[in-house]
Design a protein around this motif. Structure first.
Motif, PDB file in Angstrom:
ATOM      1  N   LEU A  45       0.801  -1.223   0.000  1.00  0.00           N
ATOM      2  CA  LEU A  45       0.000   0.000   0.000  1.00  0.00           C
ATOM      3  C   LEU A  45       0.834   1.273   0.000  1.00  0.00           C
ATOM      4  N   SER A  48       1.427   6.280   3.029  1.00  0.00           N
ATOM      5  CA  SER A  48       0.319   7.243   3.021  1.00  0.00           C
ATOM      6  C   SER A  48      -1.029   6.548   3.069  1.00  0.00           C
ATOM      7  N   THR A  49      -1.207   5.528   2.250  1.00  0.00           N
ATOM      8  CA  THR A  49      -2.474   4.807   2.220  1.00  0.00           C
ATOM      9  C   THR A  49      -2.672   4.014   3.507  1.00  0.00           C
ATOM     10  N   THR A  50      -1.605   3.421   4.018  1.00  0.00           N
ATOM     11  CA  THR A  50      -1.711   2.658   5.260  1.00  0.00           C
ATOM     12  C   THR A  50      -2.173   3.556   6.405  1.00  0.00           C
ATOM     13  N   LEU A  52      -3.745   6.418   6.135  1.00  0.00           N
ATOM     14  CA  LEU A  52      -5.102   6.877   5.848  1.00  0.00           C
ATOM     15  C   LEU A  52      -6.114   5.837   6.321  1.00  0.00           C
ATOM     16  N   LEU A  53      -5.881   4.566   6.006  1.00  0.00           N
ATOM     17  CA  LEU A  53      -6.804   3.503   6.404  1.00  0.00           C
ATOM     18  C   LEU A  53      -6.829   3.326   7.922  1.00  0.00           C
ATOM     19  N   ARG A  92      -3.986  10.182  -4.549  1.00  0.00           N
ATOM     20  CA  ARG A  92      -3.255   8.956  -4.852  1.00  0.00           C
ATOM     21  C   ARG A  92      -3.406   7.937  -3.718  1.00  0.00           C
ATOM     22  N   ALA A  93      -3.390   8.429  -2.483  1.00  0.00           N
ATOM     23  CA  ALA A  93      -3.571   7.544  -1.339  1.00  0.00           C
ATOM     24  C   ALA A  93      -4.958   6.916  -1.365  1.00  0.00           C
ATOM     25  N   LEU A  94      -5.980   7.716  -1.672  1.00  0.00           N
ATOM     26  CA  LEU A  94      -7.333   7.183  -1.794  1.00  0.00           C
ATOM     27  C   LEU A  94      -7.402   6.138  -2.910  1.00  0.00           C
ATOM     28  N   ARG A  96      -5.059   4.222  -4.156  1.00  0.00           N
ATOM     29  CA  ARG A  96      -4.370   2.962  -3.867  1.00  0.00           C
ATOM     30  C   ARG A  96      -5.236   2.054  -2.996  1.00  0.00           C
ATOM     31  N   SER A  97      -6.005   2.650  -2.098  1.00  0.00           N
ATOM     32  CA  SER A  97      -6.869   1.823  -1.245  1.00  0.00           C
ATOM     33  C   SER A  97      -7.939   1.122  -2.072  1.00  0.00           C
ATOM     34  N   THR A  98      -8.424   1.774  -3.121  1.00  0.00           N
ATOM     35  CA  THR A  98      -9.425   1.142  -3.985  1.00  0.00           C
ATOM     36  C   THR A  98      -8.772   0.161  -4.960  1.00  0.00           C
TER      37      THR A  98
END
Length: 203
Positions: A45, A48-50, A52-53, A92-94, A96-98
């Motif tokens: 991930l 940043s994405t980690t 965020l989640l 971009r972080a959003l 990657r989560s999708t």
């Protein structure tokens, strides 16, 4: 990573976050703040994405049915720029989560899994070789550690003992991981131990 064209910049300053219910993953998966996510999903991930989640998971602790996420405030809190439209670091972080199936984006609504599944083979291939070997060793030790019920009882007893001795919660979960308990089982054991400990204090 370019953001997909359908992940448009938002016209509103907030995003409605809702839990993505999945009976199988919710039962067998890993908490977004677990050691498993930090140790293995992080390489897939990105930080940043980690984070965020994890922030979303903390929000679900307060509002289990969903909540409103302030985009600019969240981006700032994560140290990400919100400007730049679809290709901003926050977008971009959003995205990657999708991309990895941990969230779904629908206009101004963001559905996020409460728990995440184990890495699949393709995702495991993205890990450094040392982490791939570690993951394989963890899987092998988990499968050979007796029945799940017996392992769960051992994990719960150990967690309760460590909690009673004054160990910090993050230290207890780390100790359970060192004992090669499944990350999901370690998290469950810690939660169970805290509940039992609190019940004892109340009594």
């Amino acid at each position: 990573m370019p953001v997909p064209a359908n992940a448009q910049p938002f016209d509103t300053p907030t995003l409605q976050v809702r839990p993505w219910t999945d009976p199988v993953v919710d039962e067998l998966g890993f908490d977004l703040r677990s050691h498993y996510v930090e140790r293995y999903w992080l390489s897939v991930l990105g930080p940043s994405t980690t984070f965020l989640l994890r922030r979303v998971a903390a929000g679900f602790d307060i509002d289990p049915d969903g909540f409103e996420l302030d985009l600019a405030e969240t981006a700032c809190g994560l140290g990400l720029a919100a400007r730049g439209g679809r290709n901003s670091p926050f977008m971009r972080a959003l995205a990657r989560s999708t991309k990895f199936g941990l969230a779904r984006l629908h206009h101004d609504t963001f559905d996020v899994r409460r728990r995440v599944p184990p890495l699949n083979l393709g995702q495991l291939a993205r890990l450094p070789e040392s982490l791939q070997a570690e993951h394989a060793a963890w899987q092998a030790s988990t499968m050979s550690s007796g029945s799940p019920a017996e392992a769960q009882q051992r994990a719960r007893r150990l967690a309760l003992g460590l909690l009673a001795s004054g160990e910090a919660l993050d230290t207890i979960e780390h100790r359970l991981h060192q004992c090669r308990f499944h990350p999901a089982m370690a998290h469950d054991a810690l939660r169970w131990a805290v509940e039992r400990h609190d019940q004892g204090d109340a009594a």
